[in-house]
Design a protein around this motif. Structure first.
Motif, PDB file in Angstrom:
ATOM      1  N   SER A 209      16.851   2.130  -3.878  1.00  0.00           N
ATOM      2  CA  SER A 209      15.908   2.939  -4.662  1.00  0.00           C
ATOM      3  C   SER A 209      14.669   2.120  -5.015  1.00  0.00           C
ATOM      4  O   SER A 209      13.546   2.649  -5.045  1.00  0.00           O
ATOM      5  CB  SER A 209      16.568   3.428  -5.952  1.00  0.00           C
ATOM      6  OG  SER A 209      17.512   4.415  -5.671  1.00  0.00           O
ATOM      7  N   GLU A 210      14.861   0.831  -5.295  1.00  0.00           N
ATOM      8  CA  GLU A 210      13.725  -0.043  -5.658  1.00  0.00           C
ATOM      9  C   GLU A 210      12.742  -0.143  -4.486  1.00  0.00           C
ATOM     10  O   GLU A 210      11.534  -0.090  -4.664  1.00  0.00           O
ATOM     11  CB  GLU A 210      14.207  -1.443  -6.054  1.00  0.00           C
ATOM     12  CG  GLU A 210      14.984  -1.517  -7.357  1.00  0.00           C
ATOM     13  CD  GLU A 210      16.329  -0.791  -7.305  1.00  0.00           C
ATOM     14  OE1 GLU A 210      16.964  -0.804  -6.229  1.00  0.00           O
ATOM     15  OE2 GLU A 210      16.704  -0.192  -8.321  1.00  0.00           O
ATOM     16  N   GLU A 211      13.314  -0.269  -3.267  1.00  0.00           N
ATOM     17  CA  GLU A 211      12.436  -0.357  -2.091  1.00  0.00           C
ATOM     18  C   GLU A 211      11.671   0.958  -1.891  1.00  0.00           C
ATOM     19  O   GLU A 211      10.492   0.954  -1.540  1.00  0.00           O
ATOM     20  CB  GLU A 211      13.269  -0.681  -0.836  1.00  0.00           C
ATOM     21  CG  GLU A 211      13.743  -2.129  -0.793  1.00  0.00           C
ATOM     22  CD  GLU A 211      14.781  -2.361   0.318  1.00  0.00           C
ATOM     23  OE1 GLU A 211      14.769  -3.449   0.885  1.00  0.00           O
ATOM     24  OE2 GLU A 211      15.607  -1.458   0.593  1.00  0.00           O
ATOM     25  N   VAL A 212      12.382   2.061  -2.122  1.00  0.00           N
ATOM     26  CA  VAL A 212      11.730   3.374  -1.969  1.00  0.00           C
ATOM     27  C   VAL A 212      10.565   3.474  -2.956  1.00  0.00           C
ATOM     28  O   VAL A 212       9.442   3.856  -2.609  1.00  0.00           O
ATOM     29  CB  VAL A 212      12.744   4.519  -2.199  1.00  0.00           C
ATOM     30  CG1 VAL A 212      12.028   5.860  -2.299  1.00  0.00           C
ATOM     31  CG2 VAL A 212      13.785   4.527  -1.095  1.00  0.00           C
ATOM     32  N   ARG A 213      10.845   3.100  -4.205  1.00  0.00           N
ATOM     33  CA  ARG A 213       9.804   3.190  -5.244  1.00  0.00           C
ATOM     34  C   ARG A 213       8.636   2.251  -4.921  1.00  0.00           C
ATOM     35  O   ARG A 213       7.475   2.603  -5.121  1.00  0.00           O
ATOM     36  CB  ARG A 213      10.393   2.852  -6.611  1.00  0.00           C
ATOM     37  CG  ARG A 213      10.082   3.929  -7.639  1.00  0.00           C
ATOM     38  CD  ARG A 213      10.530   3.583  -9.038  1.00  0.00           C
ATOM     39  NE  ARG A 213      11.807   2.929  -9.121  1.00  0.00           N
ATOM     40  CZ  ARG A 213      12.975   3.552  -9.148  1.00  0.00           C
ATOM     41  NH1 ARG A 213      13.031   4.861  -9.100  1.00  0.00           N
ATOM     42  NH2 ARG A 213      14.105   2.889  -9.229  1.00  0.00           N
ATOM     43  N   ALA A 214       8.951   1.087  -4.384  1.00  0.00           N
ATOM     44  CA  ALA A 214       7.882   0.138  -4.022  1.00  0.00           C
ATOM     45  C   ALA A 214       7.016   0.742  -2.909  1.00  0.00           C
ATOM     46  O   ALA A 214       5.781   0.592  -2.911  1.00  0.00           O
ATOM     47  CB  ALA A 214       8.493  -1.184  -3.564  1.00  0.00           C
TER      48      ALA A 214
END
Ligand SMILES: NC(=O)c1ccc[n+]([C@@H]2O[C@H](COP(=O)([O-])OP(=O)(O)OC[C@H]3O[C@@H](n4cnc5c(N)ncnc54)[C@H](OP(=O)(O)O)[C@@H]3O)[C@@H](O)[C@H]2O)c1
Length: 262
Positions: A209-214
């Motif tokens: 999810s962090e990569e998606v948000r980034a």
């Protein structure tokens, strides 16, 4: 903060959290008396308490916007509690994330009332009072997906523009009655919905999810996602006396995300 909505009343739906809550708060801070609505339960009670902590006495009315009879009861109760409805902010949750190739009949049947139909239903019930008073504000929370389709959000990409088509037509029919009709199109905004969408995209792509948000953040020229309050302020502006001559517009609030002209 101005008190330019002193004496006005507002019904805000989808207001227990996120953008709807921020819109209700912004209207109340400008002096409007507000009724907040959502499906109810603890989330709505918490929202009412959070407003009370800031000295805002909001009426809270539970209603599921997917059902016409609940919308009828909601508007009736809001009119009773507020005296009348000057401002309607039509907001709800977003549809299930799905790519176009995977959509089923059931997906469409579930999304049409939840994304499209609740808006004209609310309007049909709230509009007569506004026309009679010769003053009204209708603002729908839409999405940047109306301007630039978002991957994996086929239902939003298809149905949000339909809402805009309805609102534009309506705006022309009621402008002479002192009623303005506009939409706010948020970009990626830091709410629970956005957490859900990041998780859904993560599950689909194998990223975190962090990569998606980034990735989303990198796509925004402002280099950050929106705070719900920034969307709420745009809604409040469109409801203000200063926006009396603004109607039939879709105001994109996206940190520059949409690449098209205007
Ligand atoms: N966040 C974003 O990045 C973003 C971007 C573009 C567009 N949008 C759209 O803007 C709208 C608001 O987004 P958000 O991020 O604030 O969403 P959110 O955090 O999921 O909040 C949705 C609100 O709607 C209520 N709600 C959901 N289903 C409902 C129903 N059937 N009947 C009545 N109330 C219902 C929820 O309350 P209860 O659970 O208490 O019912 C909650 O108060 C959505 O349509 C979303 O798709 C969001």
């Amino acid at each position: 903060m101005t008190d330019d909505l002193e004496g006005r009343t507002a019904l805000v739906t989808g207001a227990s959290a996120g953008i709807g809550f921020a819109a209700a708060r912004a209207l109340a801070l400008r002096g409007a008396r507000v009724a907040i609505s959502s499906r109810g339960g603890e989330r709505l009670a918490d929202a009412q308490r959070a407003l009370a902590d800031e000295g805002i006495a909001a009426a809270a009315i539970a209603a599921d916007l997917r059902h016409l009879e609940e919308i009828e009861r909601l508007v009736e109760e809001a009119q009773m509690r507020l005296g009348r409805i000057d401002i309607l902010v039509a907001n709800s949750g977003g549809p299930t994330p799905r790519p176009a190739v995977e959509l089923t009949e059931e997906d469409w049947r579930a999304a049409v009332p939840a994304v499209l139909l609740f808006v004209p239903r609310l309007v049909r019930l709230a509009l007569p009072g506004m026309r009679e008073a010769r003053w009204g504000r209708i603002v729908a929370v839409n999405s940047v997906s109306s301007r630039q389709p978002i991957p994996n959000l086929a239902l939003s990409n298809a149905l949000r523009p339909a809402v805009l088509g309805y609102l534009k037509t309506l705006s022309q029919e009621v402008a002479a009655d002192g009623v303005t009709v506009n939409a706010v199109l948020p970009g990626y905004t830091l709410t629970e919905r956005q957490v859900e969408l990041a998780a859904a995209t993560a599950a689909r792509t194998g990223r975190s999810s962090e990569e998606v948000r980034a990735g989303w953040t990198a796509a925004v020229p402002a280099a950050r996602l929106a705070e719900p309050e920034e969307i709420g302020e745009a809604v409040a502006f469109l409801c203000s006396p200063a926006a009396a001559y603004v109607t039939g517009q879709a105001l994109t609030v996206d940190g520059g995300y949409v690449r098209g002209l205007l």
